[in-house]
Enzyme design. Structure first.
Site, mmCIF file in Angstrom:
data_model
loop_
_atom_site.group_PDB
_atom_site.id
_atom_site.type_symbol
_atom_site.label_atom_id
_atom_site.label_comp_id
_atom_site.label_asym_id
_atom_site.label_seq_id
_atom_site.Cartn_x
_atom_site.Cartn_y
_atom_site.Cartn_z
ATOM 1 N N TYR A 143 -37.640 -32.472 5.367
ATOM 2 C CA TYR A 143 -36.386 -32.973 4.778
ATOM 3 C C TYR A 143 -36.029 -34.362 5.310
ATOM 4 O O TYR A 143 -34.957 -34.872 5.008
ATOM 5 C CB TYR A 143 -35.238 -32.003 5.065
ATOM 6 C CG TYR A 143 -35.285 -30.714 4.272
ATOM 7 C CD1 TYR A 143 -35.427 -30.733 2.883
ATOM 8 C CD2 TYR A 143 -35.175 -29.478 4.895
ATOM 9 C CE1 TYR A 143 -35.454 -29.555 2.148
ATOM 10 C CE2 TYR A 143 -35.196 -28.299 4.170
ATOM 11 C CZ TYR A 143 -35.339 -28.342 2.789
ATOM 12 O OH TYR A 143 -35.364 -27.184 2.072
ATOM 13 N N LYS A 162 -24.885 -24.722 4.453
ATOM 14 C CA LYS A 162 -24.707 -25.764 5.475
ATOM 15 C C LYS A 162 -24.826 -27.163 4.892
ATOM 16 O O LYS A 162 -24.325 -28.131 5.462
ATOM 17 C CB LYS A 162 -25.732 -25.602 6.591
ATOM 18 C CG LYS A 162 -25.619 -24.284 7.334
ATOM 19 C CD LYS A 162 -24.865 -24.413 8.634
ATOM 20 C CE LYS A 162 -24.843 -23.089 9.373
ATOM 21 N NZ LYS A 162 -24.036 -23.120 10.585
ATOM 22 N N GLY A 198 -17.534 -22.201 11.258
ATOM 23 C CA GLY A 198 -17.289 -23.259 10.270
ATOM 24 C C GLY A 198 -17.122 -22.718 8.866
ATOM 25 O O GLY A 198 -16.217 -23.119 8.131
ATOM 26 N N ASP A 240 -18.037 -12.087 19.220
ATOM 27 C CA ASP A 240 -17.105 -13.034 19.858
ATOM 28 C C ASP A 240 -15.904 -13.354 18.969
ATOM 29 O O ASP A 240 -14.786 -13.493 19.468
ATOM 30 C CB ASP A 240 -17.838 -14.327 20.238
ATOM 31 C CG ASP A 240 -18.384 -15.056 19.013
ATOM 32 O OD1 ASP A 240 -19.256 -14.486 18.333
ATOM 33 O OD2 ASP A 240 -17.931 -16.183 18.723
ATOM 34 N N ASN A 278 -33.000 -18.538 4.120
ATOM 35 C CA ASN A 278 -34.144 -19.027 4.887
ATOM 36 C C ASN A 278 -34.664 -17.949 5.819
ATOM 37 O O ASN A 278 -34.186 -17.769 6.930
ATOM 38 C CB ASN A 278 -33.740 -20.281 5.672
ATOM 39 C CG ASN A 278 -33.462 -21.451 4.745
ATOM 40 O OD1 ASN A 278 -34.101 -21.572 3.688
ATOM 41 N ND2 ASN A 278 -32.520 -22.292 5.098
ATOM 42 N N THR A 325 -27.583 -34.010 15.734
ATOM 43 C CA THR A 325 -27.046 -32.687 16.023
ATOM 44 C C THR A 325 -28.064 -31.908 16.823
ATOM 45 O O THR A 325 -29.232 -32.301 16.914
ATOM 46 C CB THR A 325 -26.667 -31.921 14.743
ATOM 47 O OG1 THR A 325 -25.789 -30.840 15.095
ATOM 48 C CG2 THR A 325 -27.902 -31.348 14.031
ATOM 49 N N ASP A 359 -9.452 -10.754 -5.007
ATOM 50 C CA ASP A 359 -8.541 -10.226 -3.985
ATOM 51 C C ASP A 359 -8.988 -10.633 -2.584
ATOM 52 O O ASP A 359 -8.170 -10.844 -1.695
ATOM 53 C CB ASP A 359 -8.504 -8.698 -4.079
ATOM 54 C CG ASP A 359 -7.969 -8.224 -5.417
ATOM 55 O OD1 ASP A 359 -6.834 -8.587 -5.753
ATOM 56 O OD2 ASP A 359 -8.706 -7.513 -6.139
ATOM 57 N N SER A 418 -31.408 -25.276 15.800
ATOM 58 C CA SER A 418 -32.760 -24.903 15.366
ATOM 59 C C SER A 418 -32.663 -24.098 14.081
ATOM 60 O O SER A 418 -33.632 -23.544 13.615
ATOM 61 C CB SER A 418 -33.460 -24.098 16.457
ATOM 62 O OG SER A 418 -32.668 -22.992 16.815
#
Lengths: 314, 314
Positions: free
Chosen positions: A115, A53, A182, A210, A306, A75, A172, A78
């Protein structure tokens, strides 16, 4: 929308690589023997902030105007995007506001703060999250960055595959997990422009399928449940990444919860690396469809590491 | 004993590298910031068989005569050397007999068998182990290879440091755990011949501090207890590695059990890699003596990653 070109992806990579690790690609004789597939694991679990990310977050912030940068970014997340946006923003010198549900684990809030992100708590539901984000936009003029349904985020996520294909040009297939869409959208674009004959395949839990249903029906389908150990994959596709996925992704393979845990255990035990449950999903998908992949060269994006070491599923 | 020269180590490396992985050297911005030390982790937890022991096993078998090779090799070990000797022997085409106590966990016996070794069970005490090994030597003419007190094993273990110093020639220190003494002796020789100004420092649990006591008194001291989570370090120095350790190791730093677990957790959580408790000991030692190492470039041999995922200390 910007026309998608090879050069657009190269420009993105040039920006992103200044702020990220070029993660190693690991191989495992044992897992190759086990699967009868030639496997190349791109270790984004070793990426800064602990997941891929970071790439999309860096790119999305970097492509803002100076005026936008001065007002910060916001943004709601969580998960891994919260940490990534905080670290990316700090690295670039931009303020990050992170909307988090007030029932999010303290350890996740602390990670965001460590961070450099400012945590803003809200009620744990989507309307509250969106309202809180909107308030920050109005109050500070901050730019809202969606974790997965943002074109510059998508391009950024594709840089992991660009690096992987530089190291191993003749793959391949490239496989990723599918959550908000994303990563797989960016991966599919990178595989299309930089692979020789490389197709993109997603892995998704049956319980939150989904993306599988959306590809099948040609329109965005919502999840009926969020009941999966792969907590990073509970989110749904968006109107920006879905058309890319429709055009560039070959298929999505669904897996059972048990298969996710087995694949995760296999990677921990055999490769001695820590991956989170969501990250094990594409490898679980490959093992489920072993015969399809037999003898092929397959890259797998290990999306993140994580995981709460005190709460392991084995 | 063979005179120890730079060329002897180079010859060893040329033999060993055919059978092993050149393991990656990982760095971590977070752990550098945490420790104020410039850290280089040599990932032998990713080595074939899951530990550095593969190196010494390969070298010890390779340097046997053809006649010796034809009759096989034998060792007594319930730990990483058992797996390493089995895999090394299979790789070279030699039979391996592994003496294991009859109370060794089934999972360890299975691991040895999966690597091609023949398990021979004995009563769980040293006289029984030695007797069982002696019987194999007499019955089959197999060569006994000690896990740590064997000159060719020691040289083989040093190849991890030779690789590390090729990648990072200007390390100030290299740190290893100290168990039977094979790894630290080989490391110290490699650091002596191939480092620019590189000293070797060991980490050892307080509870099994035989090496610390031996260095202090100048003679091999036995452990009074084997009560440590670092199960690979319960063994003691031998007459072949002790003189090398005396000559070439700068010091041994002892650590508490709690410090071992904390260091292990830190590496799992921050570096996303799996290491066994013994492997965490040198990093624990570095953290204990942070001020000593401040600002230095320190290589740490991450010795192994063979851990029972169902029995973690956190």
């Amino acid at each position: 929308m910007t026309r998608i070109t090879r050069n657009l992806l190269l420009d993105c990579k040039a920006i992103v690589q200044e702020y990220i690790h070029r993660t190693p690609v690991l191989t495992s004789t044992l897992l190759n023997e086990h699967s009868k597939v030639d496997l190349y694991f791109k270790c984004e679990n070793f990426q800064r902030s602990g997941s891929f990310k970071m790439r999309g977050a860096v790119h999305a912030i970097s492509t803002l105007t100076d005026e936008q940068k001065a007002k910060g970014v916001v943004t709601h997340s969580s998960g891994n995007f919260a940490q990534a946006l905080s670290l990316a923003a700090r690295s670039i010198g931009v303020k990050a506001y992170i909307i988090m549900p007030n029932n999010a684990p303290q350890v996740k809030k602390n990670a965001v703060r460590s961070y450099g992100g400012e945590v803003i708590e809200c009620e744990p539901n989507l309307p509250s999250r969106e309202k809180a984000a909107q308030e920050i936009v109005l109050k500070y003029g901050a730019t809202f960055l969606h974790p997965s349904n943002n074109f510059n985020v998508i391009l950024g996520q594709g840089t992991a595959t660009m690096e992987l294909l530089e190291d191993h040009p003749d793959l391949d297939y490239i496989m990723t997990p599918v959550g908000g869409g994303g990563l797989i959208a960016g991966t599919a674009l990178a595989a299309h422009f930089f692979g020789r004959h490389c197709n993109t395949i997603g892995g998704e839990p049956f319980n939150v399928d989904d993306a599988y249903q959306s590809l099948k029906t040609g329109k965005i389908v919502r999840n009926e449940s969020t009941d999966t150990i792969a907590d990073g994959l509970r989110t749904e596709l968006g109107d920006i990444n879905f058309p890319i996925i429709m055009d560039y992704v070959e298929m999505i393979i669904r897996v059972e919860e048990k298969e996710i845990i087995e694949a995760m255990h296999l990677i921990w035990e055999r490769m001695k690396i820590i991956i989170e449950p969501s990250c094990a999903v594409p490898f679980a998908a490959l093992l489920r469809e072993k015969d399809f992949f037999k003898g092929k060269k397959v890259g797998i994006i290990l999306s993140g590491g994580n995981v709460d070491l005190g709460k392991l599923p084995f």
